[in-house]
Design an enzyme around this catalytic site. Structure first.
Site, PDB file in Angstrom:
ATOM      1  N   ASP A   8     101.048   9.468 146.076  1.00 31.89           N
ATOM      2  CA  ASP A   8     102.049   9.833 147.071  1.00 31.89           C
ATOM      3  C   ASP A   8     103.378   9.286 146.559  1.00 31.89           C
ATOM      4  O   ASP A   8     103.471   8.844 145.405  1.00 31.89           O
ATOM      5  CB  ASP A   8     101.679   9.311 148.464  1.00 31.89           C
ATOM      6  CG  ASP A   8     101.752   7.797 148.598  1.00 31.89           C
ATOM      7  OD1 ASP A   8     102.012   7.093 147.577  1.00 31.89           O
ATOM      8  OD2 ASP A   8     101.565   7.302 149.715  1.00 31.89           O
ATOM      9  N   HIS A   9     104.403   9.304 147.395  1.00 30.02           N
ATOM     10  CA  HIS A   9     105.720   8.828 146.968  1.00 30.02           C
ATOM     11  C   HIS A   9     105.697   7.338 146.603  1.00 30.02           C
ATOM     12  O   HIS A   9     106.392   6.917 145.688  1.00 30.02           O
ATOM     13  CB  HIS A   9     106.767   9.103 148.057  1.00 30.02           C
ATOM     14  CG  HIS A   9     106.401   8.535 149.392  1.00 30.02           C
ATOM     15  ND1 HIS A   9     105.478   9.150 150.226  1.00 30.02           N
ATOM     16  CD2 HIS A   9     106.799   7.416 150.031  1.00 30.02           C
ATOM     17  CE1 HIS A   9     105.341   8.430 151.325  1.00 30.02           C
ATOM     18  NE2 HIS A   9     106.129   7.373 151.233  1.00 30.02           N
ATOM     19  N   CYS A  65      98.702   4.981 145.794  1.00 31.29           N
ATOM     20  CA  CYS A  65      99.638   4.964 146.918  1.00 31.29           C
ATOM     21  C   CYS A  65     100.185   3.550 147.006  1.00 31.29           C
ATOM     22  O   CYS A  65     100.049   2.781 146.054  1.00 31.29           O
ATOM     23  CB  CYS A  65      98.970   5.426 148.223  1.00 31.29           C
ATOM     24  SG  CYS A  65      97.732   4.328 148.938  1.00 31.29           S
ATOM     25  N   THR A  67      99.217   0.905 148.725  1.00 30.55           N
ATOM     26  CA  THR A  67      98.170  -0.115 148.697  1.00 30.55           C
ATOM     27  C   THR A  67      96.887   0.332 148.007  1.00 30.55           C
ATOM     28  O   THR A  67      96.075  -0.501 147.624  1.00 30.55           O
ATOM     29  CB  THR A  67      97.791  -0.525 150.124  1.00 30.55           C
ATOM     30  OG1 THR A  67      97.274   0.633 150.799  1.00 30.55           O
ATOM     31  CG2 THR A  67      98.978  -1.116 150.868  1.00 30.55           C
ATOM     32  N   GLY A  68      96.650   1.622 147.919  1.00 29.30           N
ATOM     33  CA  GLY A  68      95.377   2.152 147.442  1.00 29.30           C
ATOM     34  C   GLY A  68      94.389   2.365 148.575  1.00 29.30           C
ATOM     35  O   GLY A  68      93.333   2.964 148.393  1.00 29.30           O
ATOM     36  N   LEU A  69      94.727   1.895 149.753  1.00 32.21           N
ATOM     37  CA  LEU A  69      93.805   1.967 150.891  1.00 32.21           C
ATOM     38  C   LEU A  69      93.716   3.366 151.491  1.00 32.21           C
ATOM     39  O   LEU A  69      92.621   3.910 151.646  1.00 32.21           O
ATOM     40  CB  LEU A  69      94.224   0.954 151.968  1.00 32.21           C
ATOM     41  CG  LEU A  69      94.234  -0.507 151.533  1.00 32.21           C
ATOM     42  CD1 LEU A  69      94.821  -1.383 152.630  1.00 32.21           C
ATOM     43  CD2 LEU A  69      92.848  -0.961 151.144  1.00 32.21           C
ATOM     44  N   GLY A  70      94.843   3.938 151.858  1.00 32.11           N
ATOM     45  CA  GLY A  70      94.838   5.250 152.519  1.00 32.11           C
ATOM     46  C   GLY A  70      94.264   6.351 151.656  1.00 32.11           C
ATOM     47  O   GLY A  70      93.502   7.200 152.138  1.00 32.11           O
ATOM     48  N   HIS A  98      77.557  -1.373 140.772  1.00 36.70           N
ATOM     49  CA  HIS A  98      76.705  -1.433 141.963  1.00 36.70           C
ATOM     50  C   HIS A  98      76.798  -0.201 142.836  1.00 36.70           C
ATOM     51  O   HIS A  98      75.821   0.110 143.533  1.00 36.70           O
ATOM     52  CB  HIS A  98      77.072  -2.652 142.809  1.00 36.70           C
ATOM     53  CG  HIS A  98      76.753  -3.952 142.143  1.00 36.70           C
ATOM     54  ND1 HIS A  98      76.756  -5.139 142.837  1.00 36.70           N
ATOM     55  CD2 HIS A  98      76.425  -4.261 140.871  1.00 36.70           C
ATOM     56  CE1 HIS A  98      76.438  -6.126 142.013  1.00 36.70           C
ATOM     57  NE2 HIS A  98      76.242  -5.618 140.808  1.00 36.70           N
ATOM     58  N   ASN A  99      77.948   0.469 142.863  1.00 41.35           N
ATOM     59  CA  ASN A  99      78.163   1.562 143.809  1.00 41.35           C
ATOM     60  C   ASN A  99      78.370   2.919 143.155  1.00 41.35           C
ATOM     61  O   ASN A  99      78.538   3.908 143.847  1.00 41.35           O
ATOM     62  CB  ASN A  99      79.365   1.260 144.709  1.00 41.35           C
ATOM     63  CG  ASN A  99      79.283  -0.113 145.333  1.00 41.35           C
ATOM     64  OD1 ASN A  99      80.115  -0.968 145.047  1.00 41.35           O
ATOM     65  ND2 ASN A  99      78.280  -0.356 146.160  1.00 41.35           N
ATOM     66  N   ARG A 132      67.948  -1.454 141.235  1.00 42.05           N
ATOM     67  CA  ARG A 132      67.940  -1.703 142.680  1.00 42.05           C
ATOM     68  C   ARG A 132      69.152  -1.096 143.371  1.00 42.05           C
ATOM     69  O   ARG A 132      69.124  -0.834 144.578  1.00 42.05           O
ATOM     70  CB  ARG A 132      67.857  -3.197 142.971  1.00 42.05           C
ATOM     71  CG  ARG A 132      69.059  -3.987 142.505  1.00 42.05           C
ATOM     72  CD  ARG A 132      68.826  -5.499 142.665  1.00 42.05           C
ATOM     73  NE  ARG A 132      69.797  -6.260 141.929  1.00 42.05           N
ATOM     74  CZ  ARG A 132      70.853  -6.853 142.480  1.00 42.05           C
ATOM     75  NH1 ARG A 132      71.051  -6.799 143.769  1.00 42.05           N
ATOM     76  NH2 ARG A 132      71.689  -7.526 141.723  1.00 42.05           N
ATOM     77  N   HIS A 133      70.214  -0.843 142.603  1.00 44.64           N
ATOM     78  CA  HIS A 133      71.426  -0.274 143.195  1.00 44.64           C
ATOM     79  C   HIS A 133      71.292   1.228 143.461  1.00 44.64           C
ATOM     80  O   HIS A 133      71.989   1.768 144.316  1.00 44.64           O
ATOM     81  CB  HIS A 133      72.636  -0.544 142.299  1.00 44.64           C
ATOM     82  CG  HIS A 133      72.849  -1.995 142.046  1.00 44.64           C
ATOM     83  ND1 HIS A 133      73.248  -2.877 143.016  1.00 44.64           N
ATOM     84  CD2 HIS A 133      72.688  -2.725 140.916  1.00 44.64           C
ATOM     85  CE1 HIS A 133      73.341  -4.093 142.508  1.00 44.64           C
ATOM     86  NE2 HIS A 133      72.997  -4.028 141.233  1.00 44.64           N
ATOM     87  N   ARG A 136      70.403   2.092 146.989  1.00 44.53           N
ATOM     88  CA  ARG A 136      71.514   1.825 147.904  1.00 44.53           C
ATOM     89  C   ARG A 136      72.559   2.928 147.830  1.00 44.53           C
ATOM     90  O   ARG A 136      73.117   3.330 148.858  1.00 44.53           O
ATOM     91  CB  ARG A 136      72.131   0.466 147.589  1.00 44.53           C
ATOM     92  CG  ARG A 136      71.171  -0.669 147.880  1.00 44.53           C
ATOM     93  CD  ARG A 136      71.701  -1.985 147.425  1.00 44.53           C
ATOM     94  NE  ARG A 136      70.707  -3.031 147.656  1.00 44.53           N
ATOM     95  CZ  ARG A 136      70.666  -4.147 146.994  1.00 44.53           C
ATOM     96  NH1 ARG A 136      71.572  -4.406 146.061  1.00 44.53           N
ATOM     97  NH2 ARG A 136      69.746  -5.041 147.251  1.00 44.53           N
TER      98      ARG A 136
END
Length: 157
Positions: A8-9, A65, A67-70, A98-99, A132-133, A136
């Protein structure tokens, strides 16, 4: 590797340098915008990257962005995407090991370009550990199934 990138901007100042950095590492990069730092809505650009990854046309996605959160929250809503906001190389490694994360949300305001390059290096070179991952990750992905009724809350049991 085929990598989709957008911002984004708030993340725009790092988007082009990160895209060029990825190209210099031999990756094929799909720049999905924006083309200027004019105010824009991050969900639109996060959706573009997430859908390219979900379709298999890109192997990984990079979103920037403030924060990287949105951007990560938006991308993760697309079925088939496992998006994570990452600010450290350690978290990038664990998100992959792991993910099996396939989209990363980076902070363009609080993390330096150099640190984001190192985070990307880790994100792109770390393999999923499986074992094991794997079970999950299968449980994570069942949330994409509209018919999955959810795990009963049990309230403390």
């Amino acid at each position: 590797m085929r990598i989709a990138i957008a911002s984004d901007h708030a993340g725009f100042v790092q988007k082009d340098p990160l895209a060029e950095y990825l190209r210099s590492q031999g990756h094929e990069v799909f720049d999905l915008g924006p083309t200027t730092d004019a105010r824009c809505d991050y969900p639109d650009f996060a959706d573009k990257v997430a859908r390219l990854v979900a379709s298999g046309d890109a192997e990984r996605g990079v979103l920037i962005c403030g924060t990287g959160l949105g951007v990560a929250m938006t991308a993760d809503k697309v079925p088939g995407v496992r998006a994570v906001p990452i600010q450290t190389t350690q978290f990038a490694r664990l998100a992959r090991e792991h993910n099996d994360a396939n989209v990363i949300g980076l902070s363009g305001r609080f993390v330096s370009l150099e640190d984001n390059e190192q985070i990307l290096d880790t994100f792109l070179t770390t393999s999923f550990a499986g074992g094991r991952h794997a079970g999950r990750v299968e449980k994570i992905m069942r949330e994409d199934d509209a018919d999955f009724p959810g795990v009963p809350a049990g309230f403390g049991r």
